[in-house]
Design a protein around this motif. Structure first.
Motif, PDB file in Angstrom:
ATOM      1  N   LEU A   1      60.252  31.309  83.081  1.00  0.00           N
ATOM      2  CA  LEU A   1      59.959  30.720  84.402  1.00  0.00           C
ATOM      3  C   LEU A   1      59.269  31.739  85.300  1.00  0.00           C
ATOM      4  O   LEU A   1      58.332  31.397  86.045  1.00  0.00           O
ATOM      5  CB  LEU A   1      61.250  30.231  85.067  1.00  0.00           C
ATOM      6  CG  LEU A   1      61.922  28.995  84.468  1.00  0.00           C
ATOM      7  CD1 LEU A   1      63.193  28.666  85.254  1.00  0.00           C
ATOM      8  CD2 LEU A   1      60.995  27.782  84.470  1.00  0.00           C
ATOM      9  N   LYS A   2      59.730  33.003  85.217  1.00  0.00           N
ATOM     10  CA  LYS A   2      59.096  34.047  86.042  1.00  0.00           C
ATOM     11  C   LYS A   2      57.632  34.205  85.664  1.00  0.00           C
ATOM     12  O   LYS A   2      56.760  34.337  86.535  1.00  0.00           O
ATOM     13  CB  LYS A   2      59.827  35.389  85.849  1.00  0.00           C
ATOM     14  CG  LYS A   2      61.081  35.502  86.684  1.00  0.00           C
ATOM     15  CD  LYS A   2      61.848  36.782  86.364  1.00  0.00           C
ATOM     16  CE  LYS A   2      63.303  36.594  86.773  1.00  0.00           C
ATOM     17  NZ  LYS A   2      64.225  37.510  86.145  1.00  0.00           N
ATOM     18  N   ALA A   3      57.366  34.200  84.351  1.00  0.00           N
ATOM     19  CA  ALA A   3      55.973  34.368  83.901  1.00  0.00           C
ATOM     20  C   ALA A   3      55.113  33.217  84.415  1.00  0.00           C
ATOM     21  O   ALA A   3      53.972  33.417  84.863  1.00  0.00           O
ATOM     22  CB  ALA A   3      55.938  34.439  82.374  1.00  0.00           C
TER      23      ALA A   3
ATOM     24  N   GLU B   1      54.653  33.738  88.181  1.00  0.00           N
ATOM     25  CA  GLU B   1      53.647  34.774  88.479  1.00  0.00           C
ATOM     26  C   GLU B   1      52.245  34.221  88.278  1.00  0.00           C
ATOM     27  O   GLU B   1      51.343  34.487  89.076  1.00  0.00           O
ATOM     28  CB  GLU B   1      53.856  35.998  87.574  1.00  0.00           C
ATOM     29  CG  GLU B   1      55.054  36.856  87.952  1.00  0.00           C
ATOM     30  CD  GLU B   1      54.960  37.439  89.373  1.00  0.00           C
ATOM     31  OE1 GLU B   1      53.834  37.789  89.801  1.00  0.00           O
ATOM     32  OE2 GLU B   1      55.998  37.516  90.055  1.00  0.00           O
ATOM     33  N   PHE B   2      52.083  33.454  87.214  1.00  0.00           N
ATOM     34  CA  PHE B   2      50.772  32.831  87.001  1.00  0.00           C
ATOM     35  C   PHE B   2      50.445  31.907  88.180  1.00  0.00           C
ATOM     36  O   PHE B   2      49.329  31.915  88.698  1.00  0.00           O
ATOM     37  CB  PHE B   2      50.744  32.039  85.684  1.00  0.00           C
ATOM     38  CG  PHE B   2      49.629  31.044  85.631  1.00  0.00           C
ATOM     39  CD1 PHE B   2      48.305  31.474  85.533  1.00  0.00           C
ATOM     40  CD2 PHE B   2      49.889  29.676  85.723  1.00  0.00           C
ATOM     41  CE1 PHE B   2      47.259  30.556  85.532  1.00  0.00           C
ATOM     42  CE2 PHE B   2      48.848  28.759  85.717  1.00  0.00           C
ATOM     43  CZ  PHE B   2      47.532  29.196  85.620  1.00  0.00           C
ATOM     44  N   GLY B   3      51.445  31.133  88.602  1.00  0.00           N
ATOM     45  CA  GLY B   3      51.232  30.218  89.733  1.00  0.00           C
ATOM     46  C   GLY B   3      50.765  30.961  90.975  1.00  0.00           C
ATOM     47  O   GLY B   3      49.851  30.524  91.669  1.00  0.00           O
ATOM     48  N   LYS B   4      51.403  32.116  91.209  1.00  0.00           N
ATOM     49  CA  LYS B   4      51.047  32.905  92.405  1.00  0.00           C
ATOM     50  C   LYS B   4      49.616  33.401  92.339  1.00  0.00           C
ATOM     51  O   LYS B   4      48.869  33.364  93.313  1.00  0.00           O
ATOM     52  CB  LYS B   4      51.997  34.114  92.512  1.00  0.00           C
ATOM     53  CG  LYS B   4      53.051  33.901  93.568  1.00  0.00           C
ATOM     54  CD  LYS B   4      54.190  34.855  93.565  1.00  0.00           C
ATOM     55  CE  LYS B   4      53.979  36.301  93.756  1.00  0.00           C
ATOM     56  NZ  LYS B   4      55.260  37.036  93.908  1.00  0.00           N
ATOM     57  N   SER B   5      49.241  33.872  91.150  1.00  0.00           N
ATOM     58  CA  SER B   5      47.921  34.488  91.031  1.00  0.00           C
ATOM     59  C   SER B   5      46.810  33.450  90.848  1.00  0.00           C
ATOM     60  O   SER B   5      45.645  33.753  91.043  1.00  0.00           O
ATOM     61  CB  SER B   5      47.901  35.467  89.848  1.00  0.00           C
ATOM     62  OG  SER B   5      48.146  34.746  88.655  1.00  0.00           O
TER      63      SER B   5
ATOM     64  N   PHE C   1      50.544  23.480  92.259  1.00  0.00           N
ATOM     65  CA  PHE C   1      51.137  22.586  91.254  1.00  0.00           C
ATOM     66  C   PHE C   1      52.652  22.772  91.247  1.00  0.00           C
ATOM     67  O   PHE C   1      53.166  23.760  91.780  1.00  0.00           O
ATOM     68  CB  PHE C   1      50.536  22.858  89.859  1.00  0.00           C
ATOM     69  CG  PHE C   1      50.745  24.262  89.345  1.00  0.00           C
ATOM     70  CD1 PHE C   1      51.812  24.562  88.509  1.00  0.00           C
ATOM     71  CD2 PHE C   1      49.878  25.304  89.696  1.00  0.00           C
ATOM     72  CE1 PHE C   1      52.012  25.850  88.027  1.00  0.00           C
ATOM     73  CE2 PHE C   1      50.076  26.599  89.221  1.00  0.00           C
ATOM     74  CZ  PHE C   1      51.148  26.875  88.389  1.00  0.00           C
ATOM     75  N   TRP C   2      53.318  21.798  90.645  1.00  0.00           N
ATOM     76  CA  TRP C   2      54.781  21.858  90.543  1.00  0.00           C
ATOM     77  C   TRP C   2      55.181  21.906  89.080  1.00  0.00           C
ATOM     78  O   TRP C   2      54.685  21.112  88.272  1.00  0.00           O
ATOM     79  CB  TRP C   2      55.421  20.616  91.175  1.00  0.00           C
ATOM     80  CG  TRP C   2      55.310  20.535  92.666  1.00  0.00           C
ATOM     81  CD1 TRP C   2      55.288  21.561  93.543  1.00  0.00           C
ATOM     82  CD2 TRP C   2      55.230  19.336  93.449  1.00  0.00           C
ATOM     83  NE1 TRP C   2      55.200  21.091  94.842  1.00  0.00           N
ATOM     84  CE2 TRP C   2      55.168  19.727  94.811  1.00  0.00           C
ATOM     85  CE3 TRP C   2      55.217  17.979  93.163  1.00  0.00           C
ATOM     86  CZ2 TRP C   2      55.084  18.807  95.854  1.00  0.00           C
ATOM     87  CZ3 TRP C   2      55.136  17.061  94.202  1.00  0.00           C
ATOM     88  CH2 TRP C   2      55.069  17.470  95.533  1.00  0.00           C
ATOM     89  N   VAL C   3      56.108  22.772  88.765  1.00  0.00           N
ATOM     90  CA  VAL C   3      56.625  22.845  87.390  1.00  0.00           C
ATOM     91  C   VAL C   3      58.106  22.444  87.385  1.00  0.00           C
ATOM     92  O   VAL C   3      58.911  23.003  88.126  1.00  0.00           O
ATOM     93  CB  VAL C   3      56.470  24.271  86.807  1.00  0.00           C
ATOM     94  CG1 VAL C   3      57.123  24.361  85.426  1.00  0.00           C
ATOM     95  CG2 VAL C   3      55.002  24.648  86.725  1.00  0.00           C
TER      96      VAL C   3
ATOM     97  N   GLN D   1      62.337  31.648  93.886  1.00  0.00           N
ATOM     98  CA  GLN D   1      61.384  32.742  94.151  1.00  0.00           C
ATOM     99  C   GLN D   1      59.917  32.298  94.135  1.00  0.00           C
ATOM    100  O   GLN D   1      59.079  32.923  94.756  1.00  0.00           O
ATOM    101  CB  GLN D   1      61.618  33.798  93.070  1.00  0.00           C
ATOM    102  CG  GLN D   1      61.106  35.174  93.390  1.00  0.00           C
ATOM    103  CD  GLN D   1      61.368  36.115  92.213  1.00  0.00           C
ATOM    104  OE1 GLN D   1      62.279  35.891  91.392  1.00  0.00           O
ATOM    105  NE2 GLN D   1      60.563  37.161  92.112  1.00  0.00           N
ATOM    106  N   TYR D   2      59.618  31.237  93.412  1.00  0.00           N
ATOM    107  CA  TYR D   2      58.205  30.861  93.226  1.00  0.00           C
ATOM    108  C   TYR D   2      57.924  29.447  93.746  1.00  0.00           C
ATOM    109  O   TYR D   2      58.639  28.501  93.415  1.00  0.00           O
ATOM    110  CB  TYR D   2      57.834  30.930  91.741  1.00  0.00           C
ATOM    111  CG  TYR D   2      57.929  32.328  91.179  1.00  0.00           C
ATOM    112  CD1 TYR D   2      56.888  33.240  91.375  1.00  0.00           C
ATOM    113  CD2 TYR D   2      59.054  32.733  90.484  1.00  0.00           C
ATOM    114  CE1 TYR D   2      56.983  34.530  90.872  1.00  0.00           C
ATOM    115  CE2 TYR D   2      59.157  34.019  89.974  1.00  0.00           C
ATOM    116  CZ  TYR D   2      58.127  34.918  90.175  1.00  0.00           C
ATOM    117  OH  TYR D   2      58.213  36.200  89.683  1.00  0.00           O
TER     118      TYR D   2
END
Lengths: 229, 447
Positions: B214-216, B219-223, B228-230, B250-251
């Protein structure tokens, strides 16, 4: 229903189970036996179960592992069930024949951080199997076992347990350590609230013990169960 | 899961030169992706294939069945369908169709490996299946399988016997697929698995854990600069951790919606279901959700009338509904599924009682969803536009918490757009709103 006329593709299940070779069958009572078979490097934690069946047969059943983590082979303790689809077939196998095995599975294990704690194991019938594995794997564990059977002859290989840690409750004869059911014995017991209680066997016993303990304020979070069906 | 599977089936079938049709009567290749969770859906397979086999007298037709099929059903299906294969064998479907009547490669290989105790074929096969590029049915909603199979052995469920044990998909493949769909403009992505939050455990430290995955993605979402929603479904309470919830918090791209199956609010029923958690454990997770994700909606699955469920035990499920105040509950009437362990017990709750329990829980659910939805009136919410409402001139959508919304729109708005709505009214299971700003570019509402 009208069948389609053409030839069909044979089909394999998505997860092809592994094939193991039977080494030995130990008959312990008229309807109870131990299957001993190659371990094939399987790593398991004492208290876990596997699924077992005959290769090519669609039926499998779950059985707790009876042997210890150190044993070079795997063992399961089986009661032959009237009209059972699997237990009867397994009993007919002869050493050298093949078994279909999958696993290990399950969480009926002792977490590393609990190894120093006090345990009460309660099993009925072949529900003793995971405790056989656990206590053989961790001989220094601080535990007591209540084993419930109808007849003392069903208390298979009880000499494998230290005499001072194992108590046999036989409900239909007086040969055991206690005449009555495990719940009858439990009523008389005082139990430290921090004890970890593990229950394995038929659902009725598990429900009764659960009610008995929780009605005395014992925390349900300290009770772990493995239902046999 | 079947929706995701069907998107991969579509890719393979279209790759063979077939074109998709929604008209069953005109198809030359008809297939079913079965679900073994309930007997009812398997019964439907039998009635459907009976009809298709009659059609064969008058037209050229090939039939197949795949998906979640118990070994016993699979044997029966062999007599009824032209092709029966596991989803892991999907990449071989073109060969099966071409060499119709010939043994599939996986069957040959598995038979040859029959005496080898270290058969690894299925894991390779499921990987090949994951490599099939899906043909997404939706242009804005994608389902991405991250794991297959189940090791939990809940007594009411046959999945461990139909899909096998838990196998995690390599995280790099998942991340690649997520990136791909996001770059294509997809807005709602659901990570799928039978026990999604035990992702990685089968790899024993050689693969990311579920929170790390989920963190990975986060991080992709941030960059990415994309919006979008996961989502993920379904997690098992036993494997739910604060770390998962903290990562979701966190994201921005990790949707604040948790689907957490309860199945029963009674400890003894949970024991009989072999769920390996107590109601207290479940409540503890709910407390964590409320603390870490205060705005999250919580969905659940509950079974009523499970074998042996007493009135008192059912009442505990009702109390759980009352206490937890779910935003949605998928309430199922228990039916024994051959192959699942509970099928060996008596299905001893009369159907009338089961239906009554279903109504009681539904009423309980409705109280809370209605109250929750009414509290949204006056708020401004971001909504993903998902379709045209039956009411003319209206569009429908979902909030981040998957609450269904509808709204009037005179201007054309593309499905898959994010819009901001001021919520004006509420019903038990939906809300209604008005556009408060231009839908283009996902504008933030005025403070």
């Amino acid at each position: 229903m009208e069948p389609a006329p053409q030839t069909r593709h044979p089909v394999e299940p998505l997860h092809v189970r592994k094939i193991y070779r039977l080494q030995q069958i130990r008959q312990l009572a008229p309807d109870i036996y131990v299957l001993r078979f190659d371990r094939n490097g399987m790593n398991f934690r004492a208290g876990q179960h596997i699924t077992l069946g005959i290769p090519g047969n669609n039926q499998v059943r779950e059985y707790s592992i009876y042997s210890t983590e150190k044993d070079p082979a795997l063992e399961v303790l089986i009661r032959e069930v009237d009209n059972g689809l699997v237990s009867k077939q397994l009993r007919k196998l002869i050493p050298g024949e093949l078994l279909e095995v999958d696993g290990p599975f399950g969480y009926f294990t002792i977490p590393e951080q609990h190894l120093h704690k006090k345990f009460l194991f309660i099993g009925t019938g072949t529900g003793i199997a995971p405790f056989h594995s656990i206590t053989g794997t961790y001989p220094n564990l601080n535990y007591a076992i209540l084993h419930g059977v109808r007849y003392t002859r069903d208390a298979c290989e009880r000499h494998h347990f230290p005499r001072n840690k194992y108590l046999l409750c036989a409900s239909r004869d007086t040969e055991g350590d206690f005449h009555g059911r495990v719940t009858d014995y439990l009523i008389q017991m005082t139990l430290d609230i921090d004890t970890k209680v593990y229950l394995c066997g038929n659902c009725d016993m598990i429900y009764e013990v659960y009610d008995l303990l929780t009605s005395r304020g014992f925390p349900s979070g300290n009770i772990k169960t493995e239902v046999y069906f | 899961m079947n929706k995701s599977d069907s998107e991969r089936v579509r890719t393979v079938v279209e790759g063979m030169g077939y074109s998709w049709t929604d008209e069953e009567e005109e198809a030359n290749l008809l297939g079913i992706l079965a679900c073994s969770v309930r007997q009812k859906s398997i019964d439907k397979v039998y009635s459907r294939i009976a009809r298709w086999n009659k059609w064969k007298n008058s037209r050229n037709l090939l039939t197949f069945v795949s998906g979640c099929v118990l070994p016993a059903d699979r044997e029966k299906f062999l007599k009824l369908f032209d092709l029966v294969f596991t989803m892991a064998e999907l990449p071989e479907l073109p060969d099966m169709v071409r060499q119709y009547g010939v043994v599939s490669q996986v069957a040959v290989a598995a038979a040859a490996a029959g005496s080898d105790p270290r058969v690894t074929l299925p894991k390779e096969k499921i990987r090949e299946f994951w490599m099939v590029q899906p043909t997404y049915v939706s242009e804005f909603e994608a389902f991405i399988p991250i794991q297959n199979g189940c090791d939990k052995f809940c007594t009411f469920c046959a999945v461990p016997y139909t899909r096998g044990r838990e196998i995690s998909r390599p995280s790099q493949e998942i991340l690649d697929e997520v990136k791909q769909v996001v770059e294509k403009g997809y807005k709602a992505i659901t990570l799928l698995g039978q026990n999604v939050n035990s992702y990685g455990r089968d790899k024993q430290g050689t693969e990311l854990s579920f929170p790390d995955l989920l963190k990975a993605i986060g991080e992709f979402g941030k960059s990415s600069g994309r919006d979008f929603w996961v989502y993920f479904t379904s997690p098992h309470p036993r494997d739910m951790s604060d770390e998962v919830l903290e990562t979701v918090a966190q994201y921005d791209c990790l949707a604040k919606q948790i689907h957490l199956p309860l199945q029963s609010g009674d400890d003894k029923v949970l024991i009989r279901m072999n769920r390996k958690h107590t109601y207290e454990d479940y409540q503890r997770i709910i407390c964590s959700i409320r603390r870490i994700l205060p705005d999250a909606t919580v969905f659940t699955d509950i079974i009523v009338g499970f074998t042996g469920e007493t009135e008192e035990q059912f009442e505990n499920s009702r109390k759980a509904m009352e206490t937890i105040r779910f935003n949605m509950a998928y309430i199922a009437i228990y039916s024994p599924r051959p192959g699942a362990a509970s099928a060996r017990w008596d299905d001893d709750i009369p159907m009338a009682m089961k239906k009554n329990r279903l109504h009681v829980l539904t009423d309980e659910l409705t109280k809370h969803t209605s109250e929750y939805n009414h509290n949204l009136i006056g708020k401004t919410l971001k909504v993903l536009v998902t379709g045209h409402d039956r009411k003319g001139g209206y569009l429908s959508g979902i909030t981040e918490g998957r609450i269904v919304v509808r709204f009037a729109s005179e201007q054309p708005i593309a499905l898959g757009s994010f819009v901001w709505l001021g919520i004006t009214s509420a019903a038990s299971y939906s809300i209604e709103g008005e556009l408060v700003n231009s839908p283009i570019g996902i504008p933030e509402p005025a403070a």
